[in-house]
Design an enzyme around this catalytic site. Structure first.
Site, PDB file in Angstrom:
ATOM      1  N   ASP A  37       0.588  -1.176  -0.013  1.00 50.17           N
ATOM      2  CA  ASP A  37      -0.175   0.286  -0.416  1.00 50.17           C
ATOM      3  C   ASP A  37       0.716   1.534   0.066  1.00 50.17           C
ATOM      4  O   ASP A  37       1.682   1.259   0.251  1.00 50.17           O
ATOM      5  CB  ASP A  37      -0.814  -0.025   1.778  1.00 50.17           C
ATOM      6  CG  ASP A  37      -1.934  -0.705   1.193  1.00 50.17           C
ATOM      7  OD1 ASP A  37      -2.126  -1.305   0.278  1.00 50.17           O
ATOM      8  OD2 ASP A  37      -2.866  -1.131   2.509  1.00 50.17           O
ATOM      9  N   LYS A  58      -0.444   5.979  -5.127  1.00 48.03           N
ATOM     10  CA  LYS A  58      -0.774   7.287  -5.805  1.00 48.03           C
ATOM     11  C   LYS A  58      -0.869   7.226  -6.842  1.00 48.03           C
ATOM     12  O   LYS A  58      -0.266   6.112  -8.106  1.00 48.03           O
ATOM     13  CB  LYS A  58       0.356   7.776  -5.220  1.00 48.03           C
ATOM     14  CG  LYS A  58       0.021   9.783  -4.463  1.00 48.03           C
ATOM     15  CD  LYS A  58       0.965  10.526  -4.890  1.00 48.03           C
ATOM     16  CE  LYS A  58       0.894  11.464  -3.397  1.00 48.03           C
ATOM     17  NZ  LYS A  58       2.032  11.598  -3.129  1.00 48.03           N
ATOM     18  N   MET A 170      -7.574   8.488  10.483  1.00 50.43           N
ATOM     19  CA  MET A 170      -7.987   9.791   9.538  1.00 50.43           C
ATOM     20  C   MET A 170      -9.136  10.321   9.615  1.00 50.43           C
ATOM     21  O   MET A 170      -9.883  10.466   9.054  1.00 50.43           O
ATOM     22  CB  MET A 170      -8.699   8.331   8.839  1.00 50.43           C
ATOM     23  CG  MET A 170      -7.691   7.150   8.311  1.00 50.43           C
ATOM     24  SD  MET A 170      -9.102   5.565   7.882  1.00 50.43           S
ATOM     25  CE  MET A 170      -9.422   5.008   8.794  1.00 50.43           C
TER      26      MET A 170
HETATM   27  N1  SAH Z   1      -3.532   0.187   9.223  1.00 50.47           N
HETATM   28  C1  SAH Z   1      -2.942   1.454   9.834  1.00 50.47           C
HETATM   29  C2  SAH Z   1      -4.245   2.739   9.985  1.00 50.47           C
HETATM   30  C3  SAH Z   1      -4.518   2.347   8.277  1.00 50.47           C
HETATM   31  S1  SAH Z   1      -5.876   3.682   8.545  1.00 50.47           S
HETATM   32  C4  SAH Z   1      -1.990   0.965  11.459  1.00 50.47           C
HETATM   33  O1  SAH Z   1      -2.228   0.353  12.379  1.00 50.47           O
HETATM   34  O2  SAH Z   1      -1.124   2.191  11.731  1.00 50.47           O
HETATM   35  C5  SAH Z   1      -4.953   5.184   7.539  1.00 50.47           C
HETATM   36  C6  SAH Z   1      -5.027   6.500   9.017  1.00 50.47           C
HETATM   37  O3  SAH Z   1      -3.430   5.901   9.764  1.00 50.47           O
HETATM   38  C7  SAH Z   1      -3.698   7.158   8.325  1.00 50.47           C
HETATM   39  O4  SAH Z   1      -5.290   7.969   7.883  1.00 50.47           O
HETATM   40  C8  SAH Z   1      -2.908   8.417   9.777  1.00 50.47           C
HETATM   41  O5  SAH Z   1      -4.582   8.165  10.565  1.00 50.47           O
HETATM   42  C9  SAH Z   1      -3.090   6.868  10.173  1.00 50.47           C
HETATM   43  N2  SAH Z   1      -1.413   6.514  10.002  1.00 50.47           N
HETATM   44  C10 SAH Z   1      -1.293   5.745   9.164  1.00 50.47           C
HETATM   45  N3  SAH Z   1       0.713   5.738   9.133  1.00 50.47           N
HETATM   46  C11 SAH Z   1       0.866   7.009  10.379  1.00 50.47           C
HETATM   47  C12 SAH Z   1       1.680   7.654  10.869  1.00 50.47           C
HETATM   48  N4  SAH Z   1       3.276   6.973   9.704  1.00 50.47           N
HETATM   49  N5  SAH Z   1       1.171   8.642  11.403  1.00 50.47           N
HETATM   50  C13 SAH Z   1       0.223   8.977  11.009  1.00 50.47           C
HETATM   51  N6  SAH Z   1      -0.633   9.040  11.374  1.00 50.47           N
HETATM   52  C14 SAH Z   1      -0.375   7.275  10.420  1.00 50.47           C
END
Ligand code: SAH
Length: 503
Positions: A37, A58, A170
């Protein structure tokens, strides 16, 4: 017959490549297909050099049904598929849906947890999710409202009442809306709030304010997804605990230009100091055009008084060829050994070989005087084991002292054109704070790939860092001057020079 396919849903961690699990690394090394992803750090793909890579990123956003169909199709071909997902696969990542499809299709699958951004991004912004003085629970929710969801407001009414830290994923798009809603439902307007963008990566940014001010701050700083929000008293601890953002090179985007295999040490040291490292190999080493000289040198190896190495690659390549012909180290004979500097000496040490001479200044031509100080080189037979294209200064200096020199090419460097991690594309799109050069040939090859003066014109803020005078000379040939030149001509010296300049 090939065994049946299997799918591993692997959590890639939140961004920092070091936060992948050992199990994840092991599966990447075995994968035949990797489907990843946008959130996944592409540096991790280095762990799967053998795999077919499929990016869902993207500009090529694939609907979830198509991804699921693709995973199933690859598994049915009998492939070992790693489905690499940001953070933890089961946290807001639709990993549950993918696993359900695999279960329904009776395909063998395993799910490898990952370090979720939920815990990692607050940590890297100096915020512990729980702390005895602040809370005894934390709640995670999404700020993203599904189109069909009509009870959003009710949800915020409930959330506003929950004690403890809150983490919102998100939540950027509707930040103003839901923060207002929480205040309207009774949450204190001065509740400390922080937003962390691209947490745990070299591009991390964070801002802190209150429930009332955060939306304006985020708009002002143009914070964009992926970002998460933390609400609660624990946010105030970040003044004390912000270990990640206070590292000396934090926020500096630094290009590392070396060969594909050599870059890692410099990259590692820079990343450890907080830099956003763009590792762009511009050269790779291949065998010399003509193998006859080294074949001859190997036959008469015992007749040499000195073996001289001017780079770690020279050592590696020489012994690769040497051990093709011999299987006993004693066949190098009773020679003395000279190395240009500590990295070359360290590489020799890996072969349990000690260096007799190393110049005080780690410059090729300085080896001659250092050797002559150790013992007169007059009439001694000296074997230089170097790159195919190398400066004539060292052999000339040795000959001037009466040495009998064989200049033996052990390898040559050729341009690297692949961009598996997308780092080259990022450089061309966004520029960098620094471009580092560790040899004259890295300058030339980088220039061949990117047109260095043109790149600097496009990104005037980009500065050059050189490991030493020979490298700076190559820059001068392009009419360029490095902003810093390392005092000690080593990786450590280069890192120190960058740190000093950033301080
Ligand atoms: N499975 C992922 C989350 C996926 S949903 C996890 O466990 O981290 C996607 C959301 O996760 C983004 O919109 C953001 O809110 C958060 N996110 C994922 N990676 C991030 C990062 N490196 N820094 C801040 N927020 C992050």
């Amino acid at each position: 017959m090939k065994s049946k396919g299997a799918v591993y849903l692997v959590g890639a961690g939140p961004g920092d490549a070091g936060l992948l699990t050992l199990r994840g690394a092991e599966l990447l090394a075995r994968a035949e297909v990797v489907i990843y992803d946008q959130l996944v750090n592409p540096d991790l793909l280095r762990l799967a050099p053998q795999a077919e890579l499929i990016h869902r990123g993207k500009g090529m956003t694939m609907p979830q049904e198509d991804i699921t169909a693709l995973i199933l199709a690859k598994a049915r071909e009998g492939k070992t598929v790693v489905r690499l997902k940001g953070g933890d696969p089961y946290i807001f990542g639709r990993g549950g849906e993918e696993a359900e499809a695999l279960a329904a299709a009776k395909i063998h699958f395993e799910v490898v947890p990952g370090v979720s951004s939920v815990v990692a991004a607050p940590n890297y912004a100096g915020i512990p999710l729980t702390h005895r003085e602040h809370c005894s629970s934390f709640t995670v929710f999404t700020g993203h409202a599904e189109a069909a969801e009509t009870k959003t407001d009710l949800r915020y009414e409930q959330i506003a009442k929950i004690p403890g830290t809150k983490v919102v994923l998100m939540g950027m798009e509707r930040l103003a809306e839901w923060t207002r809603s929480l205040i309207a439902h009774g949450m204190a307007a001065d509740t400390p709030v922080a937003v962390v963008e691209q947490g745990t990566t070299g591009r991390q940014r964070s801002v802190a304010g209150t429930l009332a001010t955060i939306a304006a701050l985020v708009a002002e700083k143009k914070i964009a997804p992926p970002a998460l929000t933390i609400l609660g008293g624990v946010v105030t601890l970040r003044g004390k605990l912000n270990w990640f953002e206070s590292r000396p090179l934090f926020g500096q985007r630094i290009v590392v230009t070396r060969t594909r295999t050599q870059a890692s040490e410099l990259s590692r040291q820079l990343a450890e100091r907080g830099a956003d490292v763009l590792e762009i190999p511009t050269i790779k080493t291949v065998p010399p055009t003509n193998l006859a000289p080294i074949a001859d040198a190997l036959i008469e190896l015992n007749s040499y008084d000195w073996l001289v190495f001017t780079s770690p690659t020279g050592v590696t390549k020489f012994f690769e060829i040497f051990f093709r012909g011999f299987d006993d180290m004693r066949d190098i004979g009773g020679v003395r050994i000279a190395a240009v500097g500590p990295a070359t000496a360290a590489k020799l040490k890996e072969f349990h070989l000690k260096v007799n001479v190393m110049p005080e200044e780690f410059i090729g031509v300085k080896i001659a005087a250092a050797m002559n100080k150790y013992e007169s080189v007059e009439n001694l037979k000296i074997c230089l084991l170097r790159a195919e294209v190398a400066t004539p200064e060292l052999p000339q200096a040795l000959e001037a002292l009466g040495g009998i020199v064989d200049d033996i090419p052990c390898y040559q460097t050729v341009p690297e054109t692949e961009d598996r991690t997308g780092a080259a594309a990022r450089l061309v799109e966004a520029g960098a704070d620094w471009i580092t050069f560790t040899s004259g040939s890295t300058v030339e090859n980088f220039h061949a790939r990117f047109d260095l003066p043109a790149l600097l014109k496009k990104f005037p803020q980009t500065k050059l860092a050189s490991i030493g005078p020979e490298t700076s000379k190559a820059l001068a040939a392009l009419g360029l001057k490095p902003a810093v030149e390392a005092k000690a001509h080593t990786i450590e010296g280069l890192v120190a020079a960058l740190e000093k300049s950033a301080a």
